[in-house]
Design an enzyme around this catalytic site. Structure first.
Site, PDB file in Angstrom:
ATOM      1  N   GLY A  24      10.248   2.797  -4.435  1.00  0.00           N
ATOM      2  CA  GLY A  24      10.404   1.519  -4.949  1.00  0.00           C
ATOM      3  C   GLY A  24      10.825   0.345  -4.043  1.00  0.00           C
ATOM      4  O   GLY A  24      11.131   0.543  -2.785  1.00  0.00           O
ATOM      5  N   CYS A  46      11.681  -5.289  -8.139  1.00  0.00           N
ATOM      6  CA  CYS A  46      10.797  -4.318  -7.980  1.00  0.00           C
ATOM      7  C   CYS A  46       9.271  -5.155  -7.242  1.00  0.00           C
ATOM      8  O   CYS A  46       8.371  -4.377  -7.254  1.00  0.00           O
ATOM      9  CB  CYS A  46      10.305  -3.578  -9.197  1.00  0.00           C
ATOM     10  SG  CYS A  46      11.457  -2.963  -9.950  1.00  0.00           S
ATOM     11  N   GLY A  70      13.104   4.860 -10.151  1.00  0.00           N
ATOM     12  CA  GLY A  70      13.157   5.053  -8.882  1.00  0.00           C
ATOM     13  C   GLY A  70      13.821   6.441  -8.350  1.00  0.00           C
ATOM     14  O   GLY A  70      15.014   6.665  -8.789  1.00  0.00           O
ATOM     15  N   GLY A  93      16.927   8.085 -10.230  1.00  0.00           N
ATOM     16  CA  GLY A  93      16.464   8.183 -11.818  1.00  0.00           C
ATOM     17  C   GLY A  93      16.139   7.027 -12.409  1.00  0.00           C
ATOM     18  O   GLY A  93      14.977   6.278 -11.966  1.00  0.00           O
ATOM     19  N   SER A 121      17.138   2.721 -14.727  1.00  0.00           N
ATOM     20  CA  SER A 121      18.369   2.089 -15.349  1.00  0.00           C
ATOM     21  C   SER A 121      17.485   1.209 -16.719  1.00  0.00           C
ATOM     22  O   SER A 121      16.416   0.990 -16.752  1.00  0.00           O
ATOM     23  CB  SER A 121      18.729   0.880 -14.250  1.00  0.00           C
ATOM     24  OG  SER A 121      17.729   0.430 -13.580  1.00  0.00           O
TER      25      SER A 121
END
EC number: 2.3.1.181
Length: 216
Positions: free
Chosen positions: A71, A180, A151, A162, A164
């Site tokens: 990411g 992003c 990500g 992981g 959010s």
């Protein structure tokens, strides 16, 4: 069985990375079980492996951490639920794309518990919500806001990092980056959508829907 860990106080980012890496290594060696860690961070930006320097609009606003997850730039801070997912894909299937899709499905299912319709978009990892009450983009594209970022990284087919989900963060904190790497669309949160959802409410939904999507 997956262990669920919840940290009540904000966790410094370097400490979280060290703990994640240690747990992932232990899982790979068969010395520890899988885990999902629910936490918040102090305000900070992280740069993934695809981050462009031009997307960091205000490098002095908050600490910036280079990270080896996939990411681009993202923001973490109070009011945002971070879920670090340490799962063994040796037993769950060695398919990175399918794993990311299951993370997206997990978020969408949890949001649905609050009657929020999340969606994925081709070429835009994460989960989005339609904002028909907002003016469309100049080219006529309907407005969408991002409510969750994803990500991950794998080591020996064990995942860490992981996702959010924005519960009630200060959305102005996202102004220091292009989240992003996606221009035009904004960010939102459950509270911004008019829902009085607490972190504890979201945690209940995440735990329930995790087992629906990933199994035990």
């Amino acid at each position: 069985m997956v262990e669920w860990i919840t940290s009540d106080a904000p966790v410094p980012y370097p400490l979280a990375v060290a703990e994640m890496e240690a747990r992932a290594n232990a899982i790979a060696k068969g010395e520890a079980g899988e885990a999902v860690w629910l936490l918040e961070h102090p305000p900070l930006y992280t740069a993934g492996t695809s981050a462009r320097e031009s997307d960091l609009r205000d490098p002095d606003r908050f600490p910036v951490f280079e990270t080896r997850r996939g990411g681009q730039y993202t923001y973490h801070g109070p009011g945002q639920r971070v879920a670090y997912v340490m799962l063994d894909l040796n037993t769950r299937g060695k398919d990175v794309r399918a794993f990311v899709q299951r993370l997206e499905a997990w978020v969408i299912a949890a949001l649905d518990d609050f009657n929020v319709t999340g969606a994925v978009r081709e070429g835009r990892v994460g989960v989005w919500v339609d904002r028909p009450e907002k003016a469309p983009l100049p080219d006529g594209t309907p407005r969408e806001d991002k409510i969750a970022a994803i990500g991950v990284r794998l080591r020996k087919w064990v995942s860490f990092h992981g996702l959010s989900i924005n519960v009630e963060p200060d959305l102005s904190h996202f102004d220091g980056i292009v989240p992003c790497g996606i221009e035009g669309h904004g960010v939102t949160s459950l509270v911004d959508l008019g829902l009085p959802v607490t972190m504890a409410d979201l945690d209940v939904a995440l735990k329930r829907q995790f087992f629906e999507v990933f199994g035990a």
